[in-house]
Enzyme design. Structure first.
Site, PDB file in Angstrom:
ATOM      1  N   GLU A  96       0.839  -1.205   0.000  1.00 38.47           N
ATOM      2  CA  GLU A  96       0.000   0.000   0.000  1.00 38.47           C
ATOM      3  C   GLU A  96       0.872   1.252   0.000  1.00 38.47           C
ATOM      4  O   GLU A  96       1.963   1.250   0.573  1.00 38.47           O
ATOM      5  CB  GLU A  96      -0.875   0.019   1.264  1.00 38.47           C
ATOM      6  CG  GLU A  96      -2.333  -0.300   1.028  1.00 38.47           C
ATOM      7  CD  GLU A  96      -3.117   0.789   0.297  1.00 38.47           C
ATOM      8  OE1 GLU A  96      -2.538   1.550  -0.501  1.00 38.47           O
ATOM      9  OE2 GLU A  96      -4.328   0.867   0.515  1.00 38.47           O
ATOM     10  N   PHE A 149      -1.906  16.059   3.982  1.00 37.33           N
ATOM     11  CA  PHE A 149      -2.265  15.369   2.746  1.00 37.33           C
ATOM     12  C   PHE A 149      -1.076  15.441   1.800  1.00 37.33           C
ATOM     13  O   PHE A 149      -0.679  16.525   1.380  1.00 37.33           O
ATOM     14  CB  PHE A 149      -3.517  15.973   2.104  1.00 37.33           C
ATOM     15  CG  PHE A 149      -4.084  15.085   1.037  1.00 37.33           C
ATOM     16  CD1 PHE A 149      -4.914  14.028   1.380  1.00 37.33           C
ATOM     17  CD2 PHE A 149      -3.731  15.266  -0.292  1.00 37.33           C
ATOM     18  CE1 PHE A 149      -5.407  13.167   0.401  1.00 37.33           C
ATOM     19  CE2 PHE A 149      -4.224  14.410  -1.279  1.00 37.33           C
ATOM     20  CZ  PHE A 149      -5.059  13.364  -0.923  1.00 37.33           C
ATOM     21  N   ARG A 162       0.690  12.564  -9.495  1.00 36.51           N
ATOM     22  CA  ARG A 162       1.240  11.231  -9.241  1.00 36.51           C
ATOM     23  C   ARG A 162       2.692  11.100  -9.693  1.00 36.51           C
ATOM     24  O   ARG A 162       3.458  10.312  -9.163  1.00 36.51           O
ATOM     25  CB  ARG A 162       0.417  10.155  -9.967  1.00 36.51           C
ATOM     26  CG  ARG A 162      -0.954   9.915  -9.390  1.00 36.51           C
ATOM     27  CD  ARG A 162      -1.533   8.617  -9.950  1.00 36.51           C
ATOM     28  NE  ARG A 162      -2.971   8.547  -9.806  1.00 36.51           N
ATOM     29  CZ  ARG A 162      -3.604   8.112  -8.707  1.00 36.51           C
ATOM     30  NH1 ARG A 162      -2.904   7.713  -7.671  1.00 36.51           N
ATOM     31  NH2 ARG A 162      -4.908   8.070  -8.658  1.00 36.51           N
TER      32      ARG A 162
HETATM   33  P1  IMP Z   1      -7.554   4.861   4.198  1.00 34.96           P
HETATM   34  O1  IMP Z   1      -8.655   3.911   3.814  1.00 34.96           O
HETATM   35  O2  IMP Z   1      -8.124   6.096   4.842  1.00 34.96           O
HETATM   36  O3  IMP Z   1      -6.460   4.251   5.007  1.00 34.96           O
HETATM   37  O4  IMP Z   1      -6.962   5.438   2.859  1.00 34.96           O
HETATM   38  C1  IMP Z   1      -6.070   4.797   2.079  1.00 34.96           C
HETATM   39  C2  IMP Z   1      -6.032   5.392   0.699  1.00 34.96           C
HETATM   40  O5  IMP Z   1      -6.415   6.784   0.675  1.00 34.96           O
HETATM   41  C3  IMP Z   1      -4.618   5.367   0.188  1.00 34.96           C
HETATM   42  O6  IMP Z   1      -4.346   4.166  -0.479  1.00 34.96           O
HETATM   43  C4  IMP Z   1      -4.577   6.582  -0.723  1.00 34.96           C
HETATM   44  O7  IMP Z   1      -4.988   6.231  -2.011  1.00 34.96           O
HETATM   45  C5  IMP Z   1      -5.568   7.556  -0.131  1.00 34.96           C
HETATM   46  N1  IMP Z   1      -4.906   8.571   0.709  1.00 34.96           N
HETATM   47  C6  IMP Z   1      -4.923   8.678   2.054  1.00 34.96           C
HETATM   48  N2  IMP Z   1      -4.188   9.703   2.493  1.00 34.96           N
HETATM   49  C7  IMP Z   1      -3.660  10.272   1.389  1.00 34.96           C
HETATM   50  C8  IMP Z   1      -2.750  11.381   1.182  1.00 34.96           C
HETATM   51  O8  IMP Z   1      -2.274  12.058   2.099  1.00 34.96           O
HETATM   52  N3  IMP Z   1      -2.444  11.631  -0.111  1.00 34.96           N
HETATM   53  C9  IMP Z   1      -2.926  10.922  -1.160  1.00 34.96           C
HETATM   54  N4  IMP Z   1      -3.744   9.877  -1.009  1.00 34.96           N
HETATM   55  C10 IMP Z   1      -4.121   9.548   0.256  1.00 34.96           C
END
Ligand code: IMP
Length: 173
Positions: A96, A149, A162
């Site tokens: 991940e 973020f 990206r």
């Molecule tokens: P979670 O389900 O909240 O743990 O989110 C996981 C997914 O959210 C990651 O695989 C990312 O695709 C996206 N994500 C979470 N935080 C960020 C960030 O700070 N930048 C970009 N994508 C994020």
């Protein structure tokens, strides 16, 4: 106007990715692990990671999920593209980009466990513990970061940024 400020440089990331690769290589010596790469965000990290792991029989597969709209987790994980092969009796490492609330990885771990892998571990480049909503075991972790973020190195904001070679944050100029 917004500007991108470096949060982790390409050099810092490269050094940490090499260390993670060395740990994985040591733990899986003589085995044939399958790296399950969670798209889209993890593809850059995974590309660097696998090139630093010297295990000739290492395999990769991809899982595409959608869990975010903008910068907030919807809490709903949608499998956009599933694995190409069964993982029963395989040594699986889920790769991940970032564990934020933990909802995505938690959902994926539950899903993959139902397919009866021999072992199932998690390798994440980033962890944001401040936003954690479920406890997630991360076996191989690159960096713990603050509640910012981040973009770049595969991670996007509304599908942008990206391709940045480093991890950055957006700041108002
Ligand atoms: P979670 O389900 O909240 O743990 O989110 C996981 C997914 O959210 C990651 O695989 C990312 O695709 C996206 N994500 C979470 N935080 C960020 C960030 O700070 N930048 C970009 N994508 C994020």
């Amino acid at each position: 106007m917004e500007q991108i400020v470096t949060y982790l440089s390409a050099e810092q990331i490269a050094e940490r990715v090499k260390a993670l690769a060395a740990e994985i290589q040591r733990d899986y010596e003589g085995k044939r692990p399958v790296l399950v790469i969670v798209l889209k965000g993890s593809f850059v990290f995974a590309a660097d990671l696998i090139r630093a792991i010297d295990l000739p029989s290492l395999r990769v597969d991809f899982l595409a999920v959608r869990s975010y709209e903008g910068t907030e987790s919807s809490g709903v994980v949608q499998i956009v593209n599933d694995l190409s092969r069964p993982i029963e009796e395989e040594d699986v490492i889920l790769v991940e980009d970032i564990v934020d609330t933990g909802l995505t990885i938690n959902y994926l771990l539950d899903l993959l466990q139902t397919r009866k892998p021999k072992t199932l571990k998690v390798c994440a480049l980033l962890h944001k513990p401040a936003r954690s909503r479920v406890a997630v075991p991360i076996d191989y972790l690159g960096f713990t970061i603050e509640d910012r973020f981040v973009i770049g190195y595969g991670l996007d904001f509304g599908e942008k940024y990206r391709g940045l070679p480093f991890l950055g944050v957006l700041q108002r100029a």
